[in-house]
Design an enzyme around this catalytic site. Sequence first.
Site, PDB file in Angstrom:
ATOM      1  N   LYS A  14       0.819  -1.220   0.000  1.00 12.90           N
ATOM      2  CA  LYS A  14       0.000   0.000   0.000  1.00 12.90           C
ATOM      3  C   LYS A  14       0.850   1.266   0.000  1.00 12.90           C
ATOM      4  O   LYS A  14       0.615   2.188  -0.784  1.00 12.90           O
ATOM      5  CB  LYS A  14      -0.916   0.028   1.236  1.00 12.90           C
ATOM      6  CG  LYS A  14      -1.940  -1.063   1.321  1.00 12.90           C
ATOM      7  CD  LYS A  14      -2.934  -0.802   2.448  1.00 12.90           C
ATOM      8  CE  LYS A  14      -2.274  -0.632   3.808  1.00 12.90           C
ATOM      9  NZ  LYS A  14      -1.569  -1.851   4.259  1.00 12.90           N
ATOM     10  N   ARG A  89      -9.965   0.690   8.713  1.00 14.65           N
ATOM     11  CA  ARG A  89      -9.672  -0.720   8.931  1.00 14.65           C
ATOM     12  C   ARG A  89     -10.885  -1.545   9.332  1.00 14.65           C
ATOM     13  O   ARG A  89     -10.796  -2.766   9.388  1.00 14.65           O
ATOM     14  CB  ARG A  89      -8.576  -0.862   9.988  1.00 14.65           C
ATOM     15  CG  ARG A  89      -7.212  -0.416   9.496  1.00 14.65           C
ATOM     16  CD  ARG A  89      -6.154  -0.642  10.534  1.00 14.65           C
ATOM     17  NE  ARG A  89      -4.819  -0.396  10.015  1.00 14.65           N
ATOM     18  CZ  ARG A  89      -3.726  -0.428  10.750  1.00 14.65           C
ATOM     19  NH1 ARG A  89      -3.812  -0.697  12.041  1.00 14.65           N
ATOM     20  NH2 ARG A  89      -2.545  -0.184  10.213  1.00 14.65           N
ATOM     21  N   ARG A 123      10.634  -7.474   6.271  1.00 19.60           N
ATOM     22  CA  ARG A 123      10.710  -6.024   6.390  1.00 19.60           C
ATOM     23  C   ARG A 123      11.748  -5.607   7.425  1.00 19.60           C
ATOM     24  O   ARG A 123      11.943  -6.275   8.436  1.00 19.60           O
ATOM     25  CB  ARG A 123       9.345  -5.440   6.779  1.00 19.60           C
ATOM     26  CG  ARG A 123       8.292  -5.650   5.737  1.00 19.60           C
ATOM     27  CD  ARG A 123       7.080  -4.786   5.932  1.00 19.60           C
ATOM     28  NE  ARG A 123       6.406  -4.981   7.213  1.00 19.60           N
ATOM     29  CZ  ARG A 123       5.189  -4.517   7.471  1.00 19.60           C
ATOM     30  NH1 ARG A 123       4.543  -3.839   6.556  1.00 19.60           N
ATOM     31  NH2 ARG A 123       4.627  -4.732   8.647  1.00 19.60           N
ATOM     32  N   ARG A 156      10.313  -4.407  13.021  1.00 19.90           N
ATOM     33  CA  ARG A 156       9.265  -3.744  13.780  1.00 19.90           C
ATOM     34  C   ARG A 156       8.815  -4.659  14.913  1.00 19.90           C
ATOM     35  O   ARG A 156       8.893  -5.884  14.813  1.00 19.90           O
ATOM     36  CB  ARG A 156       8.080  -3.419  12.876  1.00 19.90           C
ATOM     37  CG  ARG A 156       8.442  -2.539  11.693  1.00 19.90           C
ATOM     38  CD  ARG A 156       7.204  -2.248  10.862  1.00 19.90           C
ATOM     39  NE  ARG A 156       7.561  -1.572   9.627  1.00 19.90           N
ATOM     40  CZ  ARG A 156       6.673  -1.136   8.745  1.00 19.90           C
ATOM     41  NH1 ARG A 156       5.380  -1.316   8.950  1.00 19.90           N
ATOM     42  NH2 ARG A 156       7.074  -0.529   7.635  1.00 19.90           N
ATOM     43  N   ARG A 167      -2.906 -10.048  13.486  1.00 22.84           N
ATOM     44  CA  ARG A 167      -3.286  -9.023  12.512  1.00 22.84           C
ATOM     45  C   ARG A 167      -4.051  -9.618  11.335  1.00 22.84           C
ATOM     46  O   ARG A 167      -5.011  -9.014  10.841  1.00 22.84           O
ATOM     47  CB  ARG A 167      -2.039  -8.277  12.011  1.00 22.84           C
ATOM     48  CG  ARG A 167      -1.356  -7.453  13.073  1.00 22.84           C
ATOM     49  CD  ARG A 167      -0.549  -6.314  12.477  1.00 22.84           C
ATOM     50  NE  ARG A 167       0.428  -6.736  11.495  1.00 22.84           N
ATOM     51  CZ  ARG A 167       1.650  -7.186  11.778  1.00 22.84           C
ATOM     52  NH1 ARG A 167       2.021  -7.308  13.049  1.00 22.84           N
ATOM     53  NH2 ARG A 167       2.478  -7.516  10.815  1.00 22.84           N
TER      54      ARG A 167
END
Length: 212
Positions: A14, A89, A123, A156, A167
């Site tokens: 995104k 969301r 990531r 993260r 999530r």
Amino acid sequence: MHKYVILGIQGSGKGTQARLLADDFDLEHVSVGEIFRWNVQHHTKIGAQVRRTIAAGSLVPDDLVESVVGERLAAHDWNYGFIIDGFPRNARQAEFFLESYDIDGVINLHLDDTEVHRRVLARRLCTQCGADFNLLARPPKEEGTCDLCGGQLGTRADDNPAALAVRLAAYHGETRPVIEIFQRKEYVITIDGAQDITTVQDAIRTQLPGIS
């Protein structure tokens, strides 16, 4: 003026796709995730709350998200429009958003769970300046070191298998109904997010109203 929303699970690209559109079409890129990360890095009260929440693998409460988004868009620094990612969301956030803004188009980036795991766990984030990297798609020039400031790269707090499972469950249970709400009221395009960055961007520009 054009106002767009981009949706998709974490790892779907995104932020990358939104930045490409923003740069070329003078749109303001509003990233809820970046706003929260800034607060975390600068040790604000909001940042402390966000840090505790993401460490537990949970989503930030609706009231806080809506407050941050409302304050950001109230700045009205988006003369040619905006593209917002990381919001809404869930159904409540979607209804809250649509009460205040007319949206010209919604981009839905689809990515299956297996690919989400592969991308998210690769990531990396600069602990100094907050720059994003990905060992698969956008690796740093020097392993473990930020290309921009030379800071150390780390993961993260919520990029681990346990937190990611939470999530994903939240996304499938809450965020997918948002797409249904937008489909009833707005123009929605669905793009295969597993494709390479250029192919995804070209598909968005071909299908999104107002972009040419």
